[in-house]
Design an enzyme around this catalytic site. Sequence first.
Site, mmCIF file in Angstrom:
data_model
loop_
_atom_site.group_PDB
_atom_site.id
_atom_site.type_symbol
_atom_site.label_atom_id
_atom_site.label_comp_id
_atom_site.label_asym_id
_atom_site.label_seq_id
_atom_site.Cartn_x
_atom_site.Cartn_y
_atom_site.Cartn_z
ATOM 1 C CG ASP A 45 -3.969 20.800 5.552
ATOM 2 O OD1 ASP A 45 -4.447 19.656 5.571
ATOM 3 O OD2 ASP A 45 -4.643 21.814 5.309
ATOM 4 N NE ARG A 110 -11.193 30.692 26.779
ATOM 5 C CZ ARG A 110 -10.596 31.174 25.697
ATOM 6 N NH1 ARG A 110 -9.693 30.422 25.072
ATOM 7 N NH2 ARG A 110 -10.888 32.373 25.245
ATOM 8 C CD GLU A 195 -4.721 26.956 16.514
ATOM 9 O OE1 GLU A 195 -5.466 26.126 17.065
ATOM 10 O OE2 GLU A 195 -5.150 27.927 15.860
ATOM 11 C CB SER A 211 -3.480 32.658 19.716
ATOM 12 O OG SER A 211 -4.523 33.613 19.758
ATOM 13 C CG LEU A 212 -3.549 38.158 19.446
ATOM 14 C CD1 LEU A 212 -4.078 39.444 20.096
ATOM 15 C CD2 LEU A 212 -3.860 38.149 17.962
#
Length: 349
Positions: A45, A110, A195, A211-212
């Site tokens: 959004d 990954r 993010e 991401s932290l």
Amino acid sequence: MVGVELLLDPRAGRTLLRADAVVLATGGAGQLYEFTTNPAGATGDGLAAAWRAGARVDDLEFYQFHPTALAVPGSFLVSEAVRGEGAVLLDAAGRRFLAGVDRRAELAPRDIVARGIADQMKRQAGLPVLLDATAIGRETLESRFPTITAATRAAGLDWAVDPIPVTPAAHYFMGGVSTDLLGRTSLPGLYAVGEVASTGVHGANRLASNSLLEAAVFGWRAIEAIGADELPDTESRGGETPDAVSGDGPVIRRSDLQRLMWDAAGVERSGARLALAAESLAAAGRPTADTVEALETANLLDVARLVVKGALAREESRGAHFRSDFPVPDEEFARALSWAREVPEHAHR
């Protein structure tokens, strides 16, 4: 205009909240895909709103797919620490297969493991692969991985006894609204953290837990920047930013959009599939109802178009972005790909 248009205020309907500054901390967009570890509200959004307002966005082709999500509704993430403890991946016939993909097998990065699993799933008619942790033993599984143990039990599985079905799933959006190292976007008064932002710290293939950094460090930096910046005068600004373009086809269903993105812009991409997806997304009609479902799906449509655009433009493979028709990196693309929407001048006066 600096502020936010609140579309679903339960008391006042559509209202305009003016502000000296706006900070986007709206998370990712995992709901672009049929399989995701993200919550239901991860619908892009903030990214879509910033794009419509004319903010620059970067590297939207870079979406990280976690290789092992539980192949049940909810796509619960099964940490790679389980593979580090000794769990192995098996095909539908019970055979290990990753050693033929990479010498590191289950311990490869990954993106390599995710592609190896996706390729194996194609070979077995879409069936998930199996993660076999039985050799680790019940006591260790329950003490080291209590949350995963609880999730498997909730799904009616006992991973101490039987291998569990897993599949890759969309996990983390490395691209987003372009910011500097203080969270400032290309629009005065608009900041982005977490993010939703593209700070550059992840490169093309985010390290686990990085991401932290993006959330905590840049959150504080944005606060400090707001205090120091000369902010726009909200009283002298007005007008409306036009909505994104709607195609002339039927209104797109979210499930169809998610399936399209999974097939064309998922773990492995190709120019042909991306081009077809771009055509379908361009023709798709936008939902127009003032409901959470419709508004979120419209935002997903905007973001999907951008992700496919970026993936088509990056004619190479780098990090989490893999093109089967361009399988190696190209130094020409050792840079961010940026996009910005032209917004009529009256919308910013």
